[in-house]
Scaffold this motif. Sequence first.
Motif, PDB file in Angstrom:
ATOM      1  N   GLU A 104      40.039  41.415  43.802  1.00  0.00           N
ATOM      2  CA  GLU A 104      41.148  41.146  42.868  1.00  0.00           C
ATOM      3  C   GLU A 104      40.677  40.630  41.516  1.00  0.00           C
ATOM      4  N   ASP A 105      39.393  40.375  41.366  1.00  0.00           N
ATOM      5  CA  ASP A 105      38.841  40.021  40.057  1.00  0.00           C
ATOM      6  C   ASP A 105      38.553  41.265  39.220  1.00  0.00           C
TER       7      ASP A 105
ATOM      8  N   GLU B 107      45.926  38.394  31.477  1.00  0.00           N
ATOM      9  CA  GLU B 107      46.087  37.004  31.885  1.00  0.00           C
ATOM     10  C   GLU B 107      44.906  36.174  31.385  1.00  0.00           C
TER      11      GLU B 107
ATOM     12  N   VAL C 292      42.111  33.593  31.789  1.00  0.00           N
ATOM     13  CA  VAL C 292      41.255  33.219  32.913  1.00  0.00           C
ATOM     14  C   VAL C 292      40.611  31.854  32.689  1.00  0.00           C
TER      15      VAL C 292
ATOM     16  N   ASP D  82      44.264  29.061  38.089  1.00  0.00           N
ATOM     17  CA  ASP D  82      44.122  28.627  39.486  1.00  0.00           C
ATOM     18  C   ASP D  82      43.370  29.663  40.317  1.00  0.00           C
ATOM     19  N   SER D  83      43.543  30.922  39.973  1.00  0.00           N
ATOM     20  CA  SER D  83      42.942  31.997  40.771  1.00  0.00           C
ATOM     21  C   SER D  83      41.420  32.033  40.674  1.00  0.00           C
ATOM     22  N   VAL D  84      40.850  31.380  39.654  1.00  0.00           N
ATOM     23  CA  VAL D  84      39.397  31.433  39.480  1.00  0.00           C
ATOM     24  C   VAL D  84      38.759  30.045  39.542  1.00  0.00           C
TER      25      VAL D  84
ATOM     26  N   LYS E 159      35.764  38.534  43.980  1.00  0.00           N
ATOM     27  CA  LYS E 159      36.685  39.165  44.915  1.00  0.00           C
ATOM     28  C   LYS E 159      37.173  40.485  44.322  1.00  0.00           C
TER      29      LYS E 159
END
Length: 116
Positions: free
Chosen positions: A88-89, A46, A48, A61-63, A86
């Motif tokens: 999940e990173d 993905e 980043v 959006d997640s970062v 996190k």
Amino acid sequence: QVQLVESGGGLVQAGGSLRLSCAASGSFLNSYTIYWHRQAPGKQRELVASITSGDSTNYADSVKGRFTISRDNAKNTVYLQMNSLKPEDTAAYYCSTPLMRTLGRWGQGTQVTVSS
């Protein structure tokens, strides 16, 4: 032809920080858009963050709000500052130019592991 080498990964506790480096040789990075991607085991790669030759940046959006992409033209290097990490990173992180991504030309990447 530009070649990119990632470094700076490691093991960090949740909430910690790391700074990844993407060092270039063979050409000057300031004329390229550079992407940082990541790939966790069993998941698709993905995007980043990205930075254009004009230093416009974009983030997943997640970062957003936690990661910052920047470039140091004097060092011919692009960085990814990662804060408030996190679990999940956790992933292997790769930098690329748009052409490298299109051609599927990836480097060895740098592993980031975030423990809870």
